[in-house]
Design a protein around this motif. Structure first.
Motif, PDB file in Angstrom:
ATOM      1  N   LEU A 165     -26.020  36.402 -26.621  1.00  0.00           N
ATOM      2  CA  LEU A 165     -24.814  36.764 -27.351  1.00  0.00           C
ATOM      3  C   LEU A 165     -23.713  37.318 -26.448  1.00  0.00           C
ATOM      4  O   LEU A 165     -22.862  38.092 -26.885  1.00  0.00           O
ATOM      5  CB  LEU A 165     -25.148  37.769 -28.461  1.00  0.00           C
ATOM      6  N   PHE A 166     -23.745  36.944 -25.180  1.00  0.00           N
ATOM      7  CA  PHE A 166     -22.630  37.242 -24.292  1.00  0.00           C
ATOM      8  C   PHE A 166     -22.496  36.100 -23.292  1.00  0.00           C
ATOM      9  O   PHE A 166     -23.438  35.355 -23.048  1.00  0.00           O
ATOM     10  CB  PHE A 166     -22.792  38.594 -23.585  1.00  0.00           C
ATOM     11  N   ALA A 167     -21.291  35.964 -22.744  1.00  0.00           N
ATOM     12  CA  ALA A 167     -20.999  34.835 -21.868  1.00  0.00           C
ATOM     13  C   ALA A 167     -20.829  35.334 -20.434  1.00  0.00           C
ATOM     14  O   ALA A 167     -21.475  36.307 -20.024  1.00  0.00           O
ATOM     15  CB  ALA A 167     -19.738  34.129 -22.365  1.00  0.00           C
ATOM     16  N   GLU A 168     -19.976  34.656 -19.665  1.00  0.00           N
ATOM     17  CA  GLU A 168     -19.672  35.112 -18.313  1.00  0.00           C
ATOM     18  C   GLU A 168     -19.020  36.489 -18.372  1.00  0.00           C
ATOM     19  O   GLU A 168     -18.355  36.840 -19.347  1.00  0.00           O
ATOM     20  CB  GLU A 168     -18.724  34.126 -17.626  1.00  0.00           C
ATOM     21  N   LYS A 169     -19.213  37.257 -17.324  1.00  0.00           N
ATOM     22  CA  LYS A 169     -18.603  38.579 -17.258  1.00  0.00           C
ATOM     23  C   LYS A 169     -17.102  38.471 -17.477  1.00  0.00           C
ATOM     24  O   LYS A 169     -16.418  37.656 -16.852  1.00  0.00           O
ATOM     25  CB  LYS A 169     -18.892  39.219 -15.897  1.00  0.00           C
ATOM     26  N   VAL A 180     -19.358  37.651 -41.219  1.00  0.00           N
ATOM     27  CA  VAL A 180     -18.633  38.569 -40.342  1.00  0.00           C
ATOM     28  C   VAL A 180     -18.612  38.014 -38.918  1.00  0.00           C
ATOM     29  O   VAL A 180     -19.655  37.685 -38.353  1.00  0.00           O
ATOM     30  CB  VAL A 180     -19.275  39.976 -40.340  1.00  0.00           C
ATOM     31  N   LEU A 181     -17.419  37.896 -38.357  1.00  0.00           N
ATOM     32  CA  LEU A 181     -17.253  37.405 -36.993  1.00  0.00           C
ATOM     33  C   LEU A 181     -17.430  38.551 -36.001  1.00  0.00           C
ATOM     34  O   LEU A 181     -16.762  39.589 -36.103  1.00  0.00           O
ATOM     35  CB  LEU A 181     -15.868  36.780 -36.823  1.00  0.00           C
ATOM     36  N   PHE A 182     -18.321  38.336 -35.047  1.00  0.00           N
ATOM     37  CA  PHE A 182     -18.549  39.277 -33.955  1.00  0.00           C
ATOM     38  C   PHE A 182     -18.102  38.643 -32.641  1.00  0.00           C
ATOM     39  O   PHE A 182     -18.078  37.418 -32.502  1.00  0.00           O
ATOM     40  CB  PHE A 182     -20.031  39.630 -33.827  1.00  0.00           C
ATOM     41  N   GLU A 183     -17.817  39.490 -31.671  1.00  0.00           N
ATOM     42  CA  GLU A 183     -17.554  39.038 -30.308  1.00  0.00           C
ATOM     43  C   GLU A 183     -18.502  39.776 -29.378  1.00  0.00           C
ATOM     44  O   GLU A 183     -18.378  40.984 -29.166  1.00  0.00           O
ATOM     45  CB  GLU A 183     -16.095  39.300 -29.925  1.00  0.00           C
ATOM     46  N   GLY A 184     -19.501  39.037 -28.848  1.00  0.00           N
ATOM     47  CA  GLY A 184     -20.428  39.630 -27.900  1.00  0.00           C
ATOM     48  C   GLY A 184     -19.735  39.840 -26.563  1.00  0.00           C
ATOM     49  O   GLY A 184     -18.953  38.993 -26.119  1.00  0.00           O
ATOM     50  N   THR A 185     -20.018  40.970 -25.918  1.00  0.00           N
ATOM     51  CA  THR A 185     -19.317  41.319 -24.679  1.00  0.00           C
ATOM     52  C   THR A 185     -20.247  41.370 -23.464  1.00  0.00           C
ATOM     53  O   THR A 185     -20.059  40.648 -22.510  1.00  0.00           O
ATOM     54  CB  THR A 185     -18.590  42.662 -24.831  1.00  0.00           C
ATOM     55  N   TYR A 186     -21.268  42.218 -23.514  1.00  0.00           N
ATOM     56  CA  TYR A 186     -22.176  42.364 -22.375  1.00  0.00           C
ATOM     57  C   TYR A 186     -23.410  43.155 -22.802  1.00  0.00           C
ATOM     58  O   TYR A 186     -23.397  43.837 -23.841  1.00  0.00           O
ATOM     59  CB  TYR A 186     -21.492  43.071 -21.191  1.00  0.00           C
ATOM     60  N   PRO A 187     -24.481  43.071 -21.998  1.00  0.00           N
ATOM     61  CA  PRO A 187     -25.675  43.861 -22.312  1.00  0.00           C
ATOM     62  C   PRO A 187     -25.410  45.331 -22.021  1.00  0.00           C
ATOM     63  O   PRO A 187     -24.784  45.681 -21.021  1.00  0.00           O
ATOM     64  CB  PRO A 187     -26.740  43.281 -21.379  1.00  0.00           C
ATOM     65  N   CYS A 188     -25.877  46.171 -22.908  1.00  0.00           N
ATOM     66  CA  CYS A 188     -25.563  47.600 -22.838  1.00  0.00           C
ATOM     67  C   CYS A 188     -26.225  48.271 -21.641  1.00  0.00           C
ATOM     68  O   CYS A 188     -27.432  48.172 -21.439  1.00  0.00           O
ATOM     69  CB  CYS A 188     -26.024  48.278 -24.131  1.00  0.00           C
ATOM     70  N   GLN A 189     -25.396  48.941 -20.856  1.00  0.00           N
ATOM     71  CA  GLN A 189     -25.911  49.740 -19.748  1.00  0.00           C
ATOM     72  C   GLN A 189     -26.494  51.028 -20.299  1.00  0.00           C
ATOM     73  O   GLN A 189     -25.822  51.764 -21.020  1.00  0.00           O
ATOM     74  CB  GLN A 189     -24.774  50.051 -18.765  1.00  0.00           C
ATOM     75  N   ARG A 190     -27.749  51.290 -19.973  1.00  0.00           N
ATOM     76  CA  ARG A 190     -28.421  52.420 -20.584  1.00  0.00           C
ATOM     77  C   ARG A 190     -28.218  53.703 -19.775  1.00  0.00           C
ATOM     78  O   ARG A 190     -27.934  53.670 -18.570  1.00  0.00           O
ATOM     79  CB  ARG A 190     -29.915  52.142 -20.730  1.00  0.00           C
TER      80      ARG A 190
END
Length: 258
Positions: A165-169, A180-190
């Motif tokens: 659910l995320f693409a290139e950085k 509902v439309l979502f926009e995946g951004t990046y994997p969460c930094q913990r």
């Protein structure tokens, strides 16, 4: 077919979550009532689990229909407060607990997300939580769920499915949950929070080291490596366009990658 299995919101940031069957999307892209309140010191600095492990000792139980919360530390009596009308009482209870004065801040537009660049709900799959729990023999799936505190849990998919659910950085990845439309951004930094028991605050020995090694070993082929400058990342961060405000997410909604 991927479907929404759980919706968990956290009405007071860093306190316990509550599972709901549906959630309204706010104009700011957050889920209604999620982190709508945050604890802050007299200088306005947020008091959360990143700042103090002591907060893990607070048990909070929410009744969103009646807008109440009960607060308790193990071995003490529960105290019930009305969320909208007794915020001074909540502040007094928390101030006594922390040993310094705190106030509640409120934001009904975006809440108080951990990531201001991707303030939407975090997404994880049930299979991911099960897989991660298998890396730590004495930690249950429910405890892993409590440690990582994702808002939306997807079922009927393999582990780390949310890494799709995320693409290139720097790019966004559009997908739908229900309508509902979502926009995946990046994997969460913990942060340090998942290394601790969510109820005692006790740190699990070498948690981050074990996690990073296993995460790298099990990274699925569909994960975009440009998003992994390190492997202490789990759950997907999102944003929701303002055009989606007022729409309702429901448990059971189907997830569609566009």
């Amino acid at each position: 077919m991927p479907k929404l299995a759980k919706i968990i919101i956290y009405p007071i940031k860093s306190l316990d979550g509550v599972a709901v069957n549906q959630a309204i999307i706010l104009p700011g892209g957050a889920l209604q009532h999620d982190r709508e309140l945050a604890i802050a010191d007299e200088k306005g600095k947020i008091v959360n689990a990143k700042r103090t492990a002591k907060i893990h000792l607070v048990r909070s139980r929410f009744d969103l229909q009646n807008r109440t919360v009960s607060l308790q530390v193990m071995g003490t009596k529960k105290q019930l407060f009305q969320l909208d009308e007794e915020q001074k009482g909540i502040e007094g209870w928390l101030s006594d607990f922390f040993g310094f004065k705190v106030k509640l801040q409120e934001n009904l537009f975006t809440g108080f997300p951990d990531d201001l660049n991707a303030p939407g709900p975090t997404v994880v799959s049930t299979a991911t939580l099960t897989e991660v729990a298998s890396w730590f023999p004495d930690i249950s799936v429910e405890q892993i769920r409590d440690r990582f505190r994702a808002n939306l849990e997807i079922d009927d998919v393999p582990p780390f499915w949310e890494d799709q659910l995320f693409a290139e950085k720097g790019d966004i990845f559009p997908f739908h949950i229900g309508d509902v439309l979502f926009e995946g951004t990046y994997p969460c930094q913990r942060c340090p929070v998942p290394t601790r028991d969510a109820f005692t605050g006790e740190t699990y020995p070498n948690f981050q080291k074990i996690f990073v090694e296993k995460r790298q070993q099990t990274l699925p082929k569909w994960a975009n490596l440009s998003q992994f400058n390190h492997f202490y990342r789990l759950t997907g961060n999102t944003q929701i366009p303002a055009s989606q405000a007022g729409k309702i997410l429901k448990v059971g909604d189907v997830v569609h990658r566009i």
